[in-house]
Design an enzyme around this catalytic site. Structure first.
Site, PDB file in Angstrom:
ATOM      1  N   GLU A 146       0.771  -1.125  -0.255  1.00 25.02           N
ATOM      2  CA  GLU A 146       0.207   0.230   0.257  1.00 25.02           C
ATOM      3  C   GLU A 146       0.531   1.306  -0.111  1.00 25.02           C
ATOM      4  OE1 GLU A 146      -2.658  -1.047   3.175  1.00 25.02           O
ATOM      5  OE2 GLU A 146      -2.967  -2.839   2.507  1.00 25.02           O
TER       6      GLU A 146
ATOM      7  N   ARG B  49       2.300  -8.237   0.884  1.00 21.48           N
ATOM      8  CA  ARG B  49       1.448  -7.760   2.086  1.00 21.48           C
ATOM      9  C   ARG B  49       2.027  -7.600   3.716  1.00 21.48           C
ATOM     10  NH1 ARG B  49      -4.303  -6.891   3.856  1.00 21.48           N
ATOM     11  NH2 ARG B  49      -5.033  -7.737   5.157  1.00 21.48           N
TER      12      ARG B  49
ATOM     13  N   HIS C   1      -3.443   2.796   5.502  1.00 22.44           N
ATOM     14  CA  HIS C   1      -3.817   1.671   4.593  1.00 22.44           C
ATOM     15  C   HIS C   1      -4.407   2.282   2.594  1.00 22.44           C
ATOM     16  CE1 HIS C   1      -3.538  -2.215   7.132  1.00 22.44           C
ATOM     17  NE2 HIS C   1      -3.658  -0.621   8.360  1.00 22.44           N
TER      18      HIS C   1
ATOM     19  N   GLU D 103      -8.376   4.152   4.948  1.00 22.92           N
ATOM     20  CA  GLU D 103      -8.341   3.373   2.937  1.00 22.92           C
ATOM     21  C   GLU D 103      -8.446   4.889   2.346  1.00 22.92           C
ATOM     22  OE1 GLU D 103      -7.502   0.348   3.210  1.00 22.92           O
ATOM     23  OE2 GLU D 103      -8.371  -1.131   4.899  1.00 22.92           O
TER      24      GLU D 103
HETATM   25 ZN   LIG Z   1      -3.957  -2.756   4.617  1.00 20.98          ZN
END
Ligand SMILES: [Zn+2]
Ligand SMILES: *[C@@H]1O[C@H](CO)[C@@H](O)[C@H](O)[C@H]1NC(C)=O
Ligand SMILES: *[C@@H]1O[C@H](CO)[C@@H](O)[C@H](O)[C@H]1NC(C)=O
Ligand SMILES: *[C@@H]1O[C@H](CO)[C@@H](O)[C@H](O)[C@H]1NC(C)=O
Ligand SMILES: *[C@@H]1O[C@H](CO)[C@@H](O)[C@H](O)[C@H]1NC(C)=O
Length: 354
Positions: free
Chosen positions: A89, A146, A216, A290
């Site tokens: 990310e 990730r 994120h 997010e």
């Molecule tokens: Zn994340």
């Protein structure tokens, strides 16, 4: 000696020039550049920025945060922000860098930011999952990594999802016990050194923190606790109201629609997230951001979207942080205002007597 000193000076100037150029912030940076930038910020702002080492990754890299605030004799409150707990990310570390740049510029001219930096310290971790972040920069095949990089219990599997590894309803929902899974939660709560670092550092001073923001991508969401639908935060209504205010602030900047809610309500149920753990520690205002986008580019957000993404998210973050600050310090501000109005009234009275 002289020559190397001179060279060092020239290199230092070059580095300063780099991080002062605006377009520096509108590119993605590999870990060594972010580390260099962190040191440079401390050098450039020695009175407000202090680097604090608070843990080690699985691969023995030092995890550091930037403590940012104005020195005062009073006991201060604090705000937490971490970026890059999920390696791929990339917009998240870019946002932490932008956020730091922005507050360091703003407090010099904006009395509200100056006041917030007097009353609170900002603890910003630009990259929490350093091993994973470096791995995601290795080549095209690892770009979408990730997790962290610790080896699993069986051969050939690597990485724990750090945002499933915190000691908050651990492994109750939305996790996998398969070590090859993207959402592998580890063998026990805080089995991972990166999750331990946050737990021990923040856990030992949780009462100082008003606010916990973990950054994120992607999805354009503001998530509030909890990830397990069986639990509701005691201040759920407040979290939603402040979150909606942040979404409204974000919308105003570039027209992007962010959705506010608990993870099970607007995304999916999960457990062991750092946000849920922070709320359980008593930190009242805990949110997962997010960032952009909503699926067109996903984790590979083009660099030309870094600037608008950071601008709008900054506005949203500031809404939450200002709310937290004003709630904690308005009592004091109101008291100061009362003293002033009494003094002014006395002054007026005296003036009329004359
Ligand atoms: Zn994340
Ligand atoms: C574990 O997850 C991997 C990757 O998703 C999958 O290929 C594998 O079949 C899973 N193993 C088990 C035992 O479910
Ligand atoms: C919620 O609680 C019920 C009743 O105890 C339980 O059966 C269910 O598994 C729980 N759900 C989650 C997501 O933990
Ligand atoms: C994603 O956001 C864009 C821009 O705000 C919007 O036009 C589009 O409809 C959104 N797509 C989805 C799937 O929400
Ligand atoms: C934002 O999205 C929500 C649903 O996710 C939708 O109800 C609302 O109309 C959207 N608002 C704007 C301004 O696009």
């Amino acid at each position: 000696m002289l020559i190397s000193g001179g060279l060092g000076f020239v290199l230092l100037l070059a580095a300063a020039a780099t991080s002062e150029r605006l377009d520096y912030y509108y590119k993605y940076h590999p870990m060594e550049e972010i580390s260099r930038w962190m040191s440079q910020m401390q050098t450039d702002h020695p009175d407000v920025v202090t680097l604090v080492d608070y843990g080690q990754t699985y691969e023995k890299r030092t995890i550091s945060l930037m403590k940012i605030g104005l020195k005062t004799d009073a006991k201060k409150k604090a705000v937490w922000m971490d970026c890059g707990i999920h390696a791929r990310e990339w917009i998240a570390p870019a946002f932490c860098q932008y956020f730091v740049k922005e507050i360091l510029q703003t407090y010099k001219t904006d009395p509200k930011m100056e006041l917030m930096m007097k009353n609170m310290d900002f603890y910003v971790t630009p990259v929490l999952n350093i091993d994973g972040y470096i791995y995601s920069w290795k080549d095209a095949t690892t770009r979408l990594w990730r997790k962290n990089r610790s080896p699993g219990p069986s051969a050939g599997c690597y990485g724990v999802d750090l945002n499933r590894n915190f000691d908050a309803n651990w492994a109750t929902v939305g996790v996998s016990s398969n070590c090859s899974s993207e959402i592998y939660c580890g063998t026990r709560p805080i089995s991972e050194p990166e999750a331990q670092a946050v737990t021990y550092f923040l856990g030992s001073r949780a009462e100082d923190f008003l606010c916990f923001l973990t950054i994120h991508s992607y999805g354009q969401l503001l998530l509030v606790p909890y990830g397990n639908p069986n639990f509701t935060a005691p201040n759920y209504d407040e979290l939603m109201e402040v979150g909606r205010g942040a979404a409204a602030a974000i919308l105003k900047v570039h027209g992007r629609n962010y959705t506010v809610g608990t993870s099970p309500d607007v995304l999916y149920a999960n457990s062991g997230s750092s946000r849920d753990w922070a709320r359980q520690q008593g930190i009242p205002l805990t949110y997962t951001f997010e960032l952009r986008d909503n699926g067109t580019f996903g984790f590979k957000l083009p660099e030309d979207q870094i600037q608008p993404t950071c601008e709008e998210a900054y506005s949203g973050a500031l809404h939450i942080i200002s709310y937290a600050h004003d709630k904690a310090f308005n009592g004091a501000a109101a008291a100061t205002a009362t003293v002033w109005s009494v003094l002014l009234a006395l002054g007026t009275a005296k003036a009329t007597l004359l």
